[in-house]
Design an enzyme around this catalytic site. Structure first.
Site, PDB file in Angstrom:
ATOM      1  N   ASP A 176       0.865  -1.182   0.000  1.00 47.57           N
ATOM      2  CA  ASP A 176       0.000   0.000   0.000  1.00 47.57           C
ATOM      3  C   ASP A 176       0.902   1.232   0.000  1.00 47.57           C
ATOM      4  O   ASP A 176       1.426   1.628   1.044  1.00 47.57           O
ATOM      5  CB  ASP A 176      -0.894  -0.001   1.254  1.00 47.57           C
ATOM      6  CG  ASP A 176      -1.788   1.233   1.315  1.00 47.57           C
ATOM      7  OD1 ASP A 176      -1.547   2.208   0.565  1.00 47.57           O
ATOM      8  OD2 ASP A 176      -2.731   1.239   2.139  1.00 47.57           O
ATOM      9  N   HIS A 195      -5.316  12.236  13.553  1.00 44.98           N
ATOM     10  CA  HIS A 195      -6.426  12.026  12.601  1.00 44.98           C
ATOM     11  C   HIS A 195      -7.513  11.119  13.175  1.00 44.98           C
ATOM     12  O   HIS A 195      -8.585  10.993  12.606  1.00 44.98           O
ATOM     13  CB  HIS A 195      -5.916  11.412  11.295  1.00 44.98           C
ATOM     14  CG  HIS A 195      -4.945  12.292  10.564  1.00 44.98           C
ATOM     15  ND1 HIS A 195      -5.262  13.573  10.185  1.00 44.98           N
ATOM     16  CD2 HIS A 195      -3.666  12.074  10.156  1.00 44.98           C
ATOM     17  CE1 HIS A 195      -4.208  14.108   9.570  1.00 44.98           C
ATOM     18  NE2 HIS A 195      -3.231  13.227   9.547  1.00 44.98           N
ATOM     19  N   ASP A 240       2.015  19.457  12.831  1.00 45.07           N
ATOM     20  CA  ASP A 240       2.064  18.467  11.747  1.00 45.07           C
ATOM     21  C   ASP A 240       1.520  19.128  10.473  1.00 45.07           C
ATOM     22  O   ASP A 240       0.718  20.067  10.552  1.00 45.07           O
ATOM     23  CB  ASP A 240       1.199  17.276  12.153  1.00 45.07           C
ATOM     24  CG  ASP A 240       1.267  16.116  11.178  1.00 45.07           C
ATOM     25  OD1 ASP A 240       1.948  15.128  11.482  1.00 45.07           O
ATOM     26  OD2 ASP A 240       0.627  16.192  10.102  1.00 45.07           O
ATOM     27  N   HIS A 285      -0.450  17.901   8.268  1.00 39.85           N
ATOM     28  CA  HIS A 285      -1.834  17.531   7.951  1.00 39.85           C
ATOM     29  C   HIS A 285      -2.775  18.120   8.987  1.00 39.85           C
ATOM     30  O   HIS A 285      -2.386  18.310  10.141  1.00 39.85           O
ATOM     31  CB  HIS A 285      -1.998  16.014   7.939  1.00 39.85           C
ATOM     32  CG  HIS A 285      -1.114  15.314   6.945  1.00 39.85           C
ATOM     33  ND1 HIS A 285       0.111  14.794   7.294  1.00 39.85           N
ATOM     34  CD2 HIS A 285      -1.278  15.070   5.625  1.00 39.85           C
ATOM     35  CE1 HIS A 285       0.667  14.248   6.219  1.00 39.85           C
ATOM     36  NE2 HIS A 285      -0.148  14.400   5.183  1.00 39.85           N
ATOM     37  N   ASP A 301       6.361  16.246   9.391  1.00 41.38           N
ATOM     38  CA  ASP A 301       6.162  16.248   7.943  1.00 41.38           C
ATOM     39  C   ASP A 301       6.016  17.691   7.455  1.00 41.38           C
ATOM     40  O   ASP A 301       5.956  17.960   6.264  1.00 41.38           O
ATOM     41  CB  ASP A 301       4.949  15.388   7.538  1.00 41.38           C
ATOM     42  CG  ASP A 301       3.787  15.495   8.501  1.00 41.38           C
ATOM     43  OD1 ASP A 301       3.740  16.468   9.298  1.00 41.38           O
ATOM     44  OD2 ASP A 301       2.893  14.627   8.456  1.00 41.38           O
ATOM     45  N   TYR A 339       8.144  11.929   7.685  1.00 37.10           N
ATOM     46  CA  TYR A 339       8.412  10.750   6.859  1.00 37.10           C
ATOM     47  C   TYR A 339       9.734  10.792   6.120  1.00 37.10           C
ATOM     48  O   TYR A 339      10.078   9.853   5.406  1.00 37.10           O
ATOM     49  CB  TYR A 339       7.228  10.526   5.896  1.00 37.10           C
ATOM     50  CG  TYR A 339       5.943  10.480   6.681  1.00 37.10           C
ATOM     51  CD1 TYR A 339       5.634   9.374   7.470  1.00 37.10           C
ATOM     52  CD2 TYR A 339       5.083  11.588   6.746  1.00 37.10           C
ATOM     53  CE1 TYR A 339       4.502   9.348   8.268  1.00 37.10           C
ATOM     54  CE2 TYR A 339       3.945  11.571   7.536  1.00 37.10           C
ATOM     55  CZ  TYR A 339       3.660  10.459   8.293  1.00 37.10           C
ATOM     56  OH  TYR A 339       2.549  10.437   9.098  1.00 37.10           O
TER      57      TYR A 339
END
Ligand code: X5A
Ligand code: ZN
Length: 705
Positions: A52, A167, A204, A206, A297, A337
């Site tokens: 994935d 999240h 972060d 996101h 990130d 990452y």
């Protein structure tokens, strides 16, 4: 009942902290100022079992690479090591539904196919037979950290955890997150420790939509997030991530979203958002605890974020948060990452928590137009909810349609890896550089009468040079007939200390002088004669820059709370916020975040002089705050000049220079008077072409003059 249980927990924590520390030679003893680090190899067990590409970046090496670098830098060894533990189901249910907890619990005995099928029900999630145990440990590690900070066993700390959390929602896993570590910790701080105000800073890249959703109605949790958005084209592509989503019901105003509508945001964009959006609201909110959803990130090189903030930027972000909640800050790992960038960014965050001076912020100190538009929009959206923004004539909110697409098509989001490749050479250079040299100490030039002060370890007490009368006259431009022995001795000590600071033998210092305005002039002349190109002088109260030093291109003179100076209005190197009201707490805090720090970050001085002069009405807490924060733009190279009468301040400021947290919380909010607020706004607008970090909108300012 609860009190007793709490006390027992404290004892356990203290003894486990002591145990973890005793095995290591360089561990700091546990105490109110220690920094905790939590890391447990067990959290490396969870990994992706099938193909994935979206989930493949969230692997165990994120933790191992980060921890290895912390050890290599000697940072892990300086922390108090706390054990992680698995959170109880009761703790998970502070935020999640029992049904959802049961679903995740069920993954322990699933085979690969069953795990895969369950993962399909969520967006960007994978499961592993160890997921339940690791995710419980990520929550437990976060709670251990919060307990240690809130019981006073340590001052602050960081937890390196997997899986991440922000999240994750009440009933759903999402974006690699299983349980919402930080949200559970905030709820725990409220319920188990009785806290009334918790700030969550989600840096972060996101949007932590999980955390936002959990607290959207809750005014006791202020949730701040910036995130790559690109007009809703970047994952998770939600309308509710935009700047005009501010919370609901009683929680209105307690959700703060800063969308990044372009990639490539850098240090100046990040620091500007902290200065002009987060800090004013956070100071007004006055949190008792700061939780950082610390995803990296948002750092340079990351394939998800595609941003350009360098590792030092995270040192500055951390420094800017430390004055809140008396430094009670818990950083909890979320994303990140690019392994090298992640590891380096974590190092700089932890280093700052440990109290080390922050390295210089590289790059152009000007935010880009797109980030200014976001700043303008979020300030306008929050002006109705926060007194610290209410005076703002923030201008119209720009709707996305008026500027969407200017400067080319929106980038493709996560699919485009072009930016990361382009940054690879710079990154290599950045990340291969040798570890920063251990910082030098603090020097003090005090009168001989000043003894028995409680000072930080390893301060140098300046013995001073003996100056001839001719030398004294040369530096001070005062007639020697007016100079007493005492003044001569003080001058000798000041010059000797400044020599050491300029030569890099001492990082920062405090000098006490009988006549502070004369000492200020001497220090400026000394700096110039040494060859300083950019010297920032922040003078508070009735102080004036001597005639011969005015309009010298190497000195920027900032005067807060002094007399009205008409000539200053036309000089680009003289910025005056006059009137004694300027040093009242509300006005001063506004001036600090909107004027003083943006000017300092734009100017990038080599040395900062801070001079509380006659009539300086600042509270000692505000002096500590100024001392802590102004070290950011100058790599800690600061000289404080105090009047003899200010001797009691020496102790508090020596500790502030040495990186200690403030001695109390900022306390209840005072707002600036409308008159003072508009004077500050006027100055910022007038000077923003010289000092670009002053900008708070995409509208161009007036031309200078
Ligand atoms: C914690 C975190 C990112 C998920 C990205 C999915 N999650 N495309 O950084
Ligand atoms: Zn992320």
């Amino acid at each position: 009942m609860r009190g007793r249980r709490e006390a027992a927990r404290t004892r356990r924590l203290r003894s486990s902290a002591a145990r973890a520390g005793s095995g290591m030679a360089e561990s700091r003893p546990p105490g109110p100022q220690a920094t905790a680090l939590i890391y447990d190899e067990d959290m490396t067990r969870v990994r992706l079992l099938w193909d994935d590409p979206e989930c493949a970046i969230e692997g165990p090496e994120r933790l191992t690479a980060t921890y290895a670098r912390l050890c290599h830098r000697g940072l892990a060894q300086r922390c108090v090591r706390l054990p992680a533990r698995e959170a109880t189901e009761e703790e998970l249910e502070l935020v999640h539904s029992p049904e959802y907890v049961a679903v995740v619990k069920g993954t322990q005995t699933m085979n690969k196919e069953e795990l895969h099928n369950l993962a399909q029900q969520y967006d960007a999630v994978y499961f592993h037979p160890s997921t339940f145990s690791c995710a419980r440990m990520a929550v437990g590690a976060t709670l251990q950290l919060v307990d240690a900070v809130l019981t006073g066993a340590v001052g602050n700390g960081m937890a390196l955890v997997r899986p991440p959390g922000h999240h994750s929602q009440r009933d759903a896993a999402n974006g690699f997150c299983v349980f919402n570590n930080v949200a559970i910790a905030a709820e725990h701080a409220k319920r188990r420790h009785g806290l009334q105000r918790v700030l969550i800073v989600d840096w972060d890249i996101h949007h932590g939509q999980g955390t936002q959703g959990i607290f959207e109605n809750d005014p006791s949790v202020l949730y701040f997030s910036w995130h790559r958005y690109e007009h809703q084209s970047f994952w998770p592509r939600l309308r509710e991530s935009d700047y005009d989503v501010v919370g609901q019901g009683p929680g209105r105003g307690f959700t703060v979203n800063v969308p990044w509508n372009k990639v490539g945001m850098g240090n100046a964009d990040y620091v500007s958002v902290f200065l002009h959006v987060l800090l004013p609201l956070a100071i007004e909110f006055d949190p008792e605890l700061v939780l950082v959803s610390a995803g990296f990130d948002s750092g340079i090189g990351d394939p998800e974020g595609q941003m350009q903030a360098t590792p030092e930027c995270f040192a500055h972000l951390t420094l800017l948060l430390l004055p809140l909640a008396r430094g009670r800050l818990c950083a909890v790992l979320e994303g990140g990452y690019h392994l090298q960038s992640l590891a380096e960014c974590v190092c700089l965050t932890l280093q700052t928590l440990l109290g080390d001076p922050v390295p210089a912020l590289s790059g152009d100190p000007a935010p880009c137009l797109s980030s200014l538009e976001s700043i303008q929009n979020v300030r306008a959206a929050h002006a109705p909810h926060w007194a610290s923004l209410r005076h703002e004539d923030t201008g119209p909110i720009l709707t996305p349609s008026t500027w969407r697409g200017d400067g080319g098509p929106p980038s493709l989001g996560a699919q485009s890896t072009g930016t990361a490749d382009r940054w690879e050479p710079l990154l290599d250079k950045l990340l291969s550089c040798s570890p920063p040299s251990p910082h030098t100490g603090i020097g003090l030039a005090l009168p001989d009468s000043a003894s028995s002060l409680h000072l930080p370890p390893a301060v140098l007490q300046e013995q001073g040079l003996s100056l001839s009368e001719e030398e004294a006259v040369m530096w001070s431009r005062l007639d020697s007939a007016f100079m007493q022995d005492q003044a001569l001795a003080a001058l000798g000590k000041l010059l000797a200390l400044l020599d050491k600071i300029l030569a890099g033998q001492v990082r920062a210092g405090i000098a006490v002088a009988p006549e502070v305005s004369a000492a200020m002039a001497v220090a400026i002349r000394k700096g110039l004669s040494w060859g300083a190109q950019r010297l920032l002088c922040v003078a508070i109260g009735d102080l004036d820059i001597p005639e011969d030093l005015r309009d010298n291109g190497h000195i920027l003179f900032l005067n807060i709370g002094g007399k009205e100076q008409l000539e200053a209005a036309s000089s680009p190197t003289c910025i005056c916020l006059s009137g004694h009201e300027a040093t009242e707490p509300g006005t001063f805090l506004l001036a600090l975040t909107s004027l003083i720090l943006p000017v300092a970050y734009s100017f990038q001085p080599e040395l900062v002089l801070v001079v509380p002069g006659p009539g300086c009405g600042l509270r000692s807490l505000d002096m500590e705050l100024l001392t802590r924060l102004l070290q950011g733009p100058v790599e800690g190279r600061m000289l404080l000049l105090l009047q003899d009468a200010e001797l009691p301040l020496v102790e508090a400021l020596a500790w502030a220079l040495a990186g200690r947290a403030l001695s109390s919380t900022l306390g209840p909010f005072f707002s600036a008077s409308p008159k003072q607020a508009s004077a500050i706004t006027h100055l910022c607008r007038q000077r923003q072409l010289y000092w670009p970090m002053l900008q708070v909108s995409g509208n161009p300012g007036p031309s200078p003059g």
